[in-house]
Design an enzyme around this catalytic site. Sequence first.
Site, PDB file in Angstrom:
ATOM      1  N   GLU A 248       0.879  -1.181   0.000  1.00 27.01           N
ATOM      2  CA  GLU A 248       0.000   0.000   0.000  1.00 27.01           C
ATOM      3  C   GLU A 248       0.908   1.219   0.000  1.00 27.01           C
ATOM      4  O   GLU A 248       1.732   1.383   0.908  1.00 27.01           O
ATOM      5  CB  GLU A 248      -0.910  -0.012   1.227  1.00 27.01           C
ATOM      6  CG  GLU A 248      -1.991  -1.076   1.177  1.00 27.01           C
ATOM      7  CD  GLU A 248      -2.897  -0.972  -0.036  1.00 27.01           C
ATOM      8  OE1 GLU A 248      -3.102   0.154  -0.537  1.00 27.01           O
ATOM      9  OE2 GLU A 248      -3.382  -2.013  -0.510  1.00 27.01           O
ATOM     10  N   CYS A 282      -1.641   9.198   3.608  1.00 27.84           N
ATOM     11  CA  CYS A 282      -1.649   8.738   2.214  1.00 27.84           C
ATOM     12  C   CYS A 282      -2.925   9.201   1.519  1.00 27.84           C
ATOM     13  O   CYS A 282      -2.941   9.386   0.307  1.00 27.84           O
ATOM     14  CB  CYS A 282      -1.527   7.230   2.157  1.00 27.84           C
ATOM     15  SG  CYS A 282      -2.764   6.409   3.169  1.00 27.84           S
TER      16      CYS A 282
HETATM   17  P1  NAD Z   1       8.991   4.467   3.584  1.00 25.27           P
HETATM   18  O1  NAD Z   1       8.751   3.728   2.320  1.00 25.27           O
HETATM   19  O2  NAD Z   1      10.213   5.285   3.694  1.00 25.27           O
HETATM   20  O3  NAD Z   1       9.073   3.439   4.809  1.00 25.27           O
HETATM   21  C1  NAD Z   1       8.024   2.558   5.106  1.00 25.27           C
HETATM   22  C2  NAD Z   1       8.586   1.358   5.846  1.00 25.27           C
HETATM   23  O4  NAD Z   1       9.449   0.641   4.963  1.00 25.27           O
HETATM   24  C3  NAD Z   1       9.447   1.731   7.067  1.00 25.27           C
HETATM   25  O5  NAD Z   1       9.255   0.772   8.089  1.00 25.27           O
HETATM   26  C4  NAD Z   1      10.856   1.630   6.512  1.00 25.27           C
HETATM   27  O6  NAD Z   1      11.837   1.373   7.492  1.00 25.27           O
HETATM   28  C5  NAD Z   1      10.707   0.439   5.577  1.00 25.27           C
HETATM   29  N1  NAD Z   1      11.742   0.350   4.556  1.00 25.27           N
HETATM   30  C6  NAD Z   1      12.447   1.349   3.985  1.00 25.27           C
HETATM   31  N2  NAD Z   1      13.331   0.839   3.079  1.00 25.27           N
HETATM   32  C7  NAD Z   1      13.140  -0.499   3.076  1.00 25.27           C
HETATM   33  C8  NAD Z   1      13.730  -1.570   2.351  1.00 25.27           C
HETATM   34  N3  NAD Z   1      14.691  -1.369   1.451  1.00 25.27           N
HETATM   35  N4  NAD Z   1      13.300  -2.827   2.590  1.00 25.27           N
HETATM   36  C9  NAD Z   1      12.307  -3.053   3.503  1.00 25.27           C
HETATM   37  N5  NAD Z   1      11.724  -2.088   4.219  1.00 25.27           N
HETATM   38  C10 NAD Z   1      12.129  -0.826   4.008  1.00 25.27           C
HETATM   39  O7  NAD Z   1       7.675   5.315   3.882  1.00 25.27           O
HETATM   40  P2  NAD Z   1       7.397   6.316   5.096  1.00 25.27           P
HETATM   41  O8  NAD Z   1       8.137   7.577   4.845  1.00 25.27           O
HETATM   42  O9  NAD Z   1       7.608   5.606   6.401  1.00 25.27           O
HETATM   43  O10 NAD Z   1       5.826   6.564   4.956  1.00 25.27           O
HETATM   44  C11 NAD Z   1       5.272   7.543   4.141  1.00 25.27           C
HETATM   45  C12 NAD Z   1       4.698   6.904   2.885  1.00 25.27           C
HETATM   46  O11 NAD Z   1       3.749   5.916   3.244  1.00 25.27           O
HETATM   47  C13 NAD Z   1       3.951   7.889   2.006  1.00 25.27           C
HETATM   48  O12 NAD Z   1       4.314   7.674   0.663  1.00 25.27           O
HETATM   49  C14 NAD Z   1       2.480   7.517   2.216  1.00 25.27           C
HETATM   50  O13 NAD Z   1       1.627   7.835   1.152  1.00 25.27           O
HETATM   51  C15 NAD Z   1       2.591   6.051   2.422  1.00 25.27           C
HETATM   52  N6  NAD Z   1       1.410   5.527   3.110  1.00 25.27           N
HETATM   53  C16 NAD Z   1       0.525   4.771   2.396  1.00 25.27           C
HETATM   54  C17 NAD Z   1      -0.635   4.295   3.016  1.00 25.27           C
HETATM   55  C18 NAD Z   1      -1.619   3.442   2.254  1.00 25.27           C
HETATM   56  O14 NAD Z   1      -2.377   2.725   2.879  1.00 25.27           O
HETATM   57  N7  NAD Z   1      -1.633   3.494   0.938  1.00 25.27           N
HETATM   58  C19 NAD Z   1      -0.886   4.599   4.358  1.00 25.27           C
HETATM   59  C20 NAD Z   1       0.049   5.380   5.045  1.00 25.27           C
HETATM   60  C21 NAD Z   1       1.204   5.827   4.417  1.00 25.27           C
END
Ligand code: NAD
Length: 479
Positions: A248, A282
């Site tokens: 997501e 999001c």
């Molecule tokens: P992010 O992608 O930086 O991180 C999300 C998670 O992924 C964190 O736990 C992070 O440590 C982990 N991560 C980062 N690199 C990784 C890798 N290489 N392998 C595995 N895990 C890894 O996102 P963020 O900054 O924490 O969150 C903001 C984003 O989340 C925004 O783009 C927002 O739109 C999205 N979001 C989407 C929804 C939805 O349901 N569609 C809901 C909330 C937030």
Amino acid sequence: MIHSQNYIGGEWSIPTDGELIVHNPSNVKEQVGIVHLSGASEVLHAEQAARSALPGWAGLSPAKRGDTLGRLATALEANVETLATIASREMGKPISEMKGEVMRGVNLLKYYAAEGVRSHGSVIPASEAGVLQYTKRVPLGVVGIITPWNFPVAIPIWKIAPALLCGNTVVWKPAEFACLTATKMIEIFVDAGLPAGIINLVIGKGSKIGDVLLEHCNLNAISFTGSTSTGQRIAAICARRNIKYQTEMGGKNAAVVLKDADLDLAIPAILSGAFRSAGQKCTATSRIIVEREIMPSFTAALQKGMEALIMAPALDAKAYLGPVASSSQYDSVMSYVTMAREQAQVVAECKSDVADGEGYFIHPLVVSGVSSDHPLVQEEIFGPVAVVLEADNYEHAVALCNATIFGLSASVFTQDLNQGLRFLDDAEVGMVRVNQETAGVEYQAPFGGTKWSSSHTREQGQAALDFYSEVKTCAIKYS
Ligand code: NAD
């Protein structure tokens, strides 16, 4: 000072692969706690612990698993204030919103607890006489759950609760800016009798331990919420390794305001969609598409609404919005604010003074005057900045709404039932609403997007059970 901890196989431990100091985003001089980071060995240990706990947990009846979720719900409800306060201090969400988020977690746990005694399969007539043919849900196994910081309680629970109910065990990696909250939440669950090994909390940097989780563990499924770029990477690895996955991701959600809209209803909904949580949802409203004819009245009403917004430290009960979550968030959002001030025209802004404001505060801003392919219109800003686009008519408004790689949520404001119903058909998104803000879909309804917002599965409600289980088709011949 609060310290994060891992919780693996029923044991607390402090990993030693580095640490991060957490500063309160509302007041960066205040140190809230220390996040202790894991390396590869903790991740592998978490997977083994989840694997060992699997037969015992999967072997329980769904009703018994539901009983455990019910106990977690009761404990969480008794700790709303405590958990919300830690989260507000850790990632800056206003306390009133944060309490609402913890209550959403309570309701999700209650909802999935009750699923333990609902029917989970169907009887399918067999072609042959004397054959009973039916389906049942079976667990996937060990599920990896990777969560973002912006909903530090609700998103983990809307993944963990259905995963556990379906009989899976979990390895959970929260985001770096939500680890103090994650530790406290598990502490609350442990005090409520969480069975050892069914949730294994492993704290670390995604860039460092993400690959261990994805490439070196034998997970049966991954549920990820976060940015589109990370989601794309995770999806590619899961596809190669044939791991069931759900990603997501981001959004660029539009609120469409048609010329007959009730602005008294539309403006508060747009302000809430765009600026609650400082725009870090999001489903936040980040494009406002307005029929040209009503631009003057819309702009005047928006300006008035924005002047009344109160930006304040997250623990101030009056805060409509607080700071953004971290220094990296601040730098990223401010780069768009600079771009907006240089390349667009200001439509409305909030100039609320911030008491004690030595934090990552960014004043809400709405701009216009850029083309539909401009980065302000196409890129997810994830902060309190929105852009207005003018539309000639309904068809043009829908075309603008759909002209994005994202497809998470959209709203239309109109008093014409026909236009509202048409929009429900025409908007290319997973969640579409009439006369409601783009954010705020309820926990019992499916949540997810189309296009680059999602890998096309859904979370929450009954839809989550489809992701966290496999359907087994059974047949019995009798005479
Ligand atoms: P992010 O992608 O930086 O991180 C999300 C998670 O992924 C964190 O736990 C992070 O440590 C982990 N991560 C980062 N690199 C990784 C890798 N290489 N392998 C595995 N895990 C890894 O996102 P963020 O900054 O924490 O969150 C903001 C984003 O989340 C925004 O783009 C927002 O739109 C999205 N979001 C989407 C929804 C939805 O349901 N569609 C809901 C909330 C937030």
